[in-house]
Enzyme design. Structure first.
Site, mmCIF file in Angstrom:
data_model
loop_
_atom_site.group_PDB
_atom_site.id
_atom_site.type_symbol
_atom_site.label_atom_id
_atom_site.label_comp_id
_atom_site.label_asym_id
_atom_site.label_seq_id
_atom_site.Cartn_x
_atom_site.Cartn_y
_atom_site.Cartn_z
ATOM 1 N N ASP A 41 0.869 -1.177 0.000
ATOM 2 C CA ASP A 41 0.000 0.000 0.000
ATOM 3 C C ASP A 41 0.903 1.223 0.000
ATOM 4 O OD1 ASP A 41 -2.317 -1.499 0.109
ATOM 5 O OD2 ASP A 41 -2.444 -1.436 2.288
ATOM 6 N N ASP A 54 -13.581 -4.045 -2.295
ATOM 7 C CA ASP A 54 -13.438 -3.744 -0.865
ATOM 8 C C ASP A 54 -14.802 -3.945 -0.226
ATOM 9 O OD1 ASP A 54 -10.797 -3.065 -1.280
ATOM 10 O OD2 ASP A 54 -11.184 -0.920 -1.423
#
Length: 255
Positions: A11, A130
């Site tokens: 990330d 997500d």
């Protein structure tokens, strides 16, 4: 039988690898190029590079960082974050990505999944979902987990598979960074409705958690436990192998 895959996740925010809990409380991990090189040399099967603020800041993914990472690694690289057009996908593939991960764009313009698959091939189109369990349902979130949609994860997964996505990257926002295990329920539900590969993400705290996920889906995304050196890719693979899961090892004698 296809080998199960262990995929470290980077990330990236402002050019640095970060990690948080439930998509917030971010802490600095290090330089993406050096971390990517380490995982490549450690036996990772693939890498996922997510520019986690590109969509919310409405800017393009950092092509220079992607290019630098791609030059250092020799395993498939999936890149996501801030992709808004077919041209963005083309730019990322030219920069060295092997696959692109679509999330917000896919939700807002589903037809682009089909267009991207037709133009670049399904094998390089990953749709990231997500999900958050809320009020008894798994809902899809966009913009880095900040915006709830009315889409139910199972229905959305069926739709994107039909549109030509080659793979699903499913992140449980409830489990993200908590290291208490993957959300096996949503993985089971998705496995029942799609035939394309599924990557589990969000919640790995030890190798046994990875085993649980890989008994249901095709690949496991790991971040915290690898970044914090609580274990290694090779150690996780050995545990998976002991549970009779087919794994790829750097040393062929272990295969």
């Amino acid at each position: 039988m296809l080998k199960r895959r262990i995929i470290p996740c980077l990330d990236v925010k402002e050019g640095r690898v970060v990690k948080g809990i439930e998509f917030v409380q971010l802490r600095d991990i290090g330089d993406p190029v050096e971390i990517a090189k380490y995982y490549d040399e450690s036996g990772a099967d693939e890498l996922v590079f997510l520019d986690i603020t590109a969509s919310t800041e409405r800017r393009q993914t950092m092509l220079d960082v992607v290019s630098a990472v791609a030059r250092k690694v020799f395993i498939p690289l999936t890149v996501g974050g801030g992709i808004r057009s077919l041209e963005d996908i083309s730019s990322l593939l030219k920069a060295g990505a092997d696959k692109v991960s679509l999330n917000t764009l896919a939700v807002e313009s589903p037809s682009l999944i089909r267009e991207a698959a037709d133009r670049f091939g399904s094998q390089c189109i990953v749709v990231a979902i997500d999900v958050k369990f809320k009020d008894g349902e798994y809902y899809v979130y966009t913009y880095g987990g900040k915006q709830k949609t009315d889409l139910l994860a199972v229905e959305w997964a069926k739709q994107v598979a039909a549109l030509g996505a080659g793979e699903l990257l499913v992140t449980s926002m409830n489990q993200d960074g908590k290291q208490s295990g993957y959300d096996l329920s949503i993985l089971e539900q998705l496995r029942e409705v799609v035939d394309i590969p599924i990557i589990a993400s969000g919640g790995a705290g030890n190798a046994e958690h990875v085993v649980e996920a890989l008994e249901k889906v095709d690949a496991a995304l790991l971040a915290s436990i690898l970044h914090d050196r609580k274990t290694t890719v090779e150690e996780v693979k050995h545990v998976c192998k002991s549970h009779n899961l087919p794994m790829r090892f750097v040393s062929t004698k272990m295969d």
